[in-house]
Design a protein around this motif. Structure first.
Motif, mmCIF file in Angstrom:
data_model
loop_
_atom_site.group_PDB
_atom_site.id
_atom_site.type_symbol
_atom_site.label_atom_id
_atom_site.label_comp_id
_atom_site.label_asym_id
_atom_site.label_seq_id
_atom_site.Cartn_x
_atom_site.Cartn_y
_atom_site.Cartn_z
ATOM 1 N N ARG A 1 -7.964 -1.290 -6.398
ATOM 2 C CA ARG A 1 -7.023 -1.944 -5.491
ATOM 3 C C ARG A 1 -7.140 -3.394 -5.595
ATOM 4 O O ARG A 1 -7.029 -4.312 -5.121
ATOM 5 C CB ARG A 1 -7.264 -1.481 -4.072
ATOM 6 C CG ARG A 1 -7.149 -0.009 -3.968
ATOM 7 C CD ARG A 1 -7.682 0.481 -2.682
ATOM 8 N NE ARG A 1 -8.094 1.842 -2.859
ATOM 9 C CZ ARG A 1 -7.712 2.827 -2.116
ATOM 10 N NH1 ARG A 1 -6.942 2.627 -1.113
ATOM 11 N NH2 ARG A 1 -8.112 4.029 -2.338
ATOM 12 N N CYS B 1 -11.491 8.126 -8.179
ATOM 13 C CA CYS B 1 -11.706 6.697 -8.477
ATOM 14 C C CYS B 1 -13.186 6.347 -8.327
ATOM 15 O O CYS B 1 -13.742 5.611 -9.157
ATOM 16 C CB CYS B 1 -10.879 5.823 -7.543
ATOM 17 S SG CYS B 1 -9.124 5.774 -7.937
ATOM 18 N N ASP C 1 -8.852 9.178 -4.374
ATOM 19 C CA ASP C 1 -9.889 8.231 -3.956
ATOM 20 C C ASP C 1 -11.263 8.679 -4.451
ATOM 21 O O ASP C 1 -12.056 7.869 -4.941
ATOM 22 C CB ASP C 1 -9.905 8.093 -2.434
ATOM 23 C CG ASP C 1 -8.685 7.358 -1.901
ATOM 24 O OD1 ASP C 1 -8.086 6.558 -2.662
ATOM 25 O OD2 ASP C 1 -8.327 7.573 -0.727
ATOM 26 N N TYR D 1 -4.127 2.826 -9.719
ATOM 27 C CA TYR D 1 -4.546 3.093 -8.348
ATOM 28 C C TYR D 1 -5.959 2.598 -8.035
ATOM 29 O O TYR D 1 -6.177 2.018 -6.980
ATOM 30 C CB TYR D 1 -4.440 4.595 -8.073
ATOM 31 C CG TYR D 1 -4.624 4.977 -6.625
ATOM 32 C CD1 TYR D 1 -3.624 4.742 -5.706
ATOM 33 C CD2 TYR D 1 -5.792 5.579 -6.197
ATOM 34 C CE1 TYR D 1 -3.778 5.096 -4.385
ATOM 35 C CE2 TYR D 1 -5.965 5.934 -4.880
ATOM 36 C CZ TYR D 1 -4.948 5.694 -3.978
ATOM 37 O OH TYR D 1 -5.122 6.028 -2.659
ATOM 38 N N CYS D 2 -6.887 2.850 -8.903
ATOM 39 C CA CYS D 2 -8.282 2.466 -8.636
ATOM 40 C C CYS D 2 -8.433 0.948 -8.726
ATOM 41 O O CYS D 2 -7.713 0.271 -9.448
ATOM 42 C CB CYS D 2 -9.215 3.130 -9.655
ATOM 43 S SG CYS D 2 -9.182 4.927 -9.606
ATOM 44 N N ASP E 1 0.832 -1.204 0.000
ATOM 45 C CA ASP E 1 0.000 0.000 0.000
ATOM 46 C C ASP E 1 0.870 1.258 0.000
ATOM 47 O O ASP E 1 0.593 2.217 -0.721
ATOM 48 C CB ASP E 1 -0.936 0.012 1.211
ATOM 49 C CG ASP E 1 -2.095 -0.949 1.065
ATOM 50 O OD1 ASP E 1 -2.392 -1.375 -0.083
ATOM 51 O OD2 ASP E 1 -2.712 -1.283 2.099
#
Length: 170
Positions: free
Chosen positions: A170, A126, A123, A167-168, A95
């Motif tokens: 996860r 996303c 975030d 990134y999006c 992370d």
């Protein structure tokens, strides 16, 4: 040729080195099957052996008077904090590497980006990308712009590409 590629794309270097750094930071896990450390005391064994020690018999202990300090109630020791699981450490390291790669990618797109506040913006972006918001590039440009710095819609598109690819999800 390779040095020029690494200098032009620092995010690539970070992305390639991140898993190795994560594993290095996490260290080698020990599942407890190693016999070489059997003679070393551990906090778990110590607290377990202390918990198995019988409490003194109340008939043989001297009574405490009302003027003396009262003894804390006897009972089980509070549970020891569990040692962090090796997989949790690896997840935390990945992370951290993912966040560092995102910050590096944002700085590559626009040197004014990549601040800790941009992580919350990423975030939120996303979430908008997953909801298929209308005009996501314009939304990203507005979201990542500040009073001092305006992000262009072209860079908004680059931000969305970066987020979607790295990134999006996860």
């Amino acid at each position: 040729m390779r040095q020029k590629l690494a200098m032009r794309h620092p995010g690539i270097v970070v992305a390639l080195l991140a898993p190795g750094v994560a594993l290095l930071l996490a260290g080698c896990g020990n599942d407890g099957s190693d016999e070489s450390g059997a003679d070393r005391p551990s906090a778990t064994r110590t607290s377990a052996s202390a918990a198995s020690t019988p409490a003194p018999d109340p008939d043989t202990t001297p009574p405490t008077g009302s003027s003396g300090p009262s003894a804390p109630p006897t009972g089980e020791d509070p549970p020891a904090d569990p040692a962090p699981d090796a997989s949790d450490l690896v997840d935390d390291a990945f992370d951290a590497a993912r966040v560092a790669a995102l910050q590096s990618g944002l700085r590559y797109i626009d040197p004014a980006l990549g601040t800790p506040e941009d992580l919350a913006k990423a975030d939120a972006q996303c979430a908008d990308l997953q909801r298929n918001v209308a005009e996501p590039d314009r939304v990203a440009a507005q979201r990542f712009s500040t009073g001092d710095h305006k992000v262009t819609e072209a860079n908004g598109k680059r931000i969305n590409t970066l987020l979607s690819n790295t990134y999006c999800g996860r």
